[in-house]
Enzyme design. Structure first.
Site: not given
Ligand code: CMC
Length: 392
Positions: A330, A272
């Protein structure tokens, strides 16, 4: 031009002032109007939470009764909406349909265009909250080829939605209490979440002065993506895929793929932008999941076991620990929805239904803010400087 702050993904930009929802991402704390989500989830129904989010205070019993009455006055949609629906393919994704229907409602409520009139804004808010369950249920009935079920206003908001979803004209339908409470809890947990992508979209779209149905349709469109509201659907698809390909035995192998940046595979329902600790909604959802599966005799649900195992492994794995990745709302919501009979493709539409109150409250707060301006970010330009036209 170094005049602007460059902040891709708005990681550190506060785009507005708001008094609705507070998140402490490090502590894993979520408050609606100051009340912890844990307390609201056990003490309130969704209508009370809607009233709180919209008005800032919990309702007295009289205010609650009046609010319920106002909402039930608006549960029907114009009959023309049925003809609009018919233009869609039967196999359309419900979020495609919902984006269209919500935007299409702009055509029916001309008073909604007067956004300077507080009374009109209030009626639009009530209309949207009241009609969303009707539209989501219609979108579902359309895909399964069953007749639409009209709202029944002596039922609760959530009971009425369940009936519109699952009743047919040929059989009496009785709302199951456990199912109703579980779905009501899902609605409460999704009601608002400060300036997430879809809410920011609603604010930005609404900042041009467009009508609220158009602004909320933009929010629905944004919610659809798998990084946001689409994650519940993506998470369940992931669990089902894993279950069909070896189940718990293959979890380790799957986790290796998740950790491999080149695989493009993420653990859906994890991570998140704001929570760097356990998402408090995920905790409540996991508990609801246990309760519902128990009450419905589905304790042995293999997907729940699989999810628990994925969580257990992830919380101990250095990759997840280092990045502070925890389950989000989720991760377990799909399992609950599946247990109560909601098809996977509808999960994100359920999220949209619940988030409508947050969107409309944030939109209304923006329009009431004396400092409100059209949202208009700038850019760091990286293209050509001015150059002379020359035929290629
Ligand atoms: N699985 C594997 N690695 C992950 C995940 C995941 N679900 N989420 C983040 N990471 C890693 C990412 O690869 C990155 O690694 P590094 O620093 O080595 O490059 C690090 O963690 C930070 O991630 P980010 O993508 O830069 O973080 P963000 O704040 O931009 O993204 C997020 C947040 C929610 C989009 C992301 O965690 C994600 O894609 N999660 C899976 C989708 C998900 O469950 N979304 C629901 C969010 S909560 C409710 C809603 O809004 O609907």
């Amino acid at each position: 031009t170094g005049m602007f702050t460059y902040d891709p993904g708005f990681m550190s930009t506060a785009s507005c002032q708001s008094s609705i929802t507070y998140i402490d991402g490090d502590k894993g704390e979520l408050l609606y109007r100051g009340y912890p989500i844990e307390q609201l989830a056990v003490n309130c129904d969704f209508m009370e939470v809607c009233y709180l989010i919209l008005n800032g205070e919990l309702p007295t019993p009289e205010q609650k009764a009046d609010f319920d009455r106002q909402v039930t006055l608006h549960t029907m949609v114009n009959e023309q909406m049925q003809f609009f629906m018919r233009g869609f393919r039967r196999d359309a994704h419900p979020m495609a349909v919902l984006t269209g229907l919500v935007g299409g409602m702009s055509a029916f409520y001309h008073d909604s265009t007067d956004i300077t009139n507080e009374r009109h804004r209030h009626i639009s808010a009530i209309r949207l909250i009241a009609k969303m369950p009707t539209l989501v249920a219609m979108a579902y009935k359309y895909t399964v080829g069953q007749p639409y079920i009209y709202p029944q206003n002596d039922l609760s908001y959530t009971g009425n939605f369940l009936r519109m979803m699952f009743a047919t004209p040929c059989e009496p339908y009785v709302v199951n209490d456990v199912v109703e409470r579980a779905l009501d809890r899902i609605f409460i947990l999704h009601a608002d979440h400060e300036q997430n992508a879809s809410t920011s979209t609603v604010r930005l779209c609404g900042s041009s002065g467009t009508n609220p149905f158009a602004a909320i349709a933009a929010g629905v469109a944004c919610l659809w993506g798998p990084a946001h509201g689409g994650a519940n659907e993506a998470c369940l698809n992931m669990l089902e895929h894993l279950q069909a390909n070896g189940g718990v035995e293959k979890v380790g192998e799957f986790m290796e793929k998740v950790k491999d940046k080149n695989s493009g595979v993420r653990l859906m329902g994890f991570g998140h932008r704001v929570y760097k600790n356990y998402d408090p909604r995920a905790k409540l959802m996991q508990q609801t999941c246990k309760e519902v599966l128990g009450a419905l005799g589905l304790e042995k649900d293999p997907l729940f076991k699989l999810a628990m195992e994925l969580e257990r492994i992830a919380l101990e794995d250095q990759y997840f620990v280092d990045r502070k990745l925890y389950p989000n709302v989720d991760f377990y919501s799909g399992i609950v929805q599946r247990a109560i009979g909601i098809p996977t493709a509808l999960f994100t539409a359920i999220f949209a239904l619940a988030r409508t109150v947050g969107w409309i409250a944030q939109w209304n707060e923006m329009l009431s803010d004396p400092e409100y301006k059209i949202g208009r970010p700038r850019q760091l330009f990286t293209g050509y400087n001015s150059r002379e036209y020359k035929k290629a």
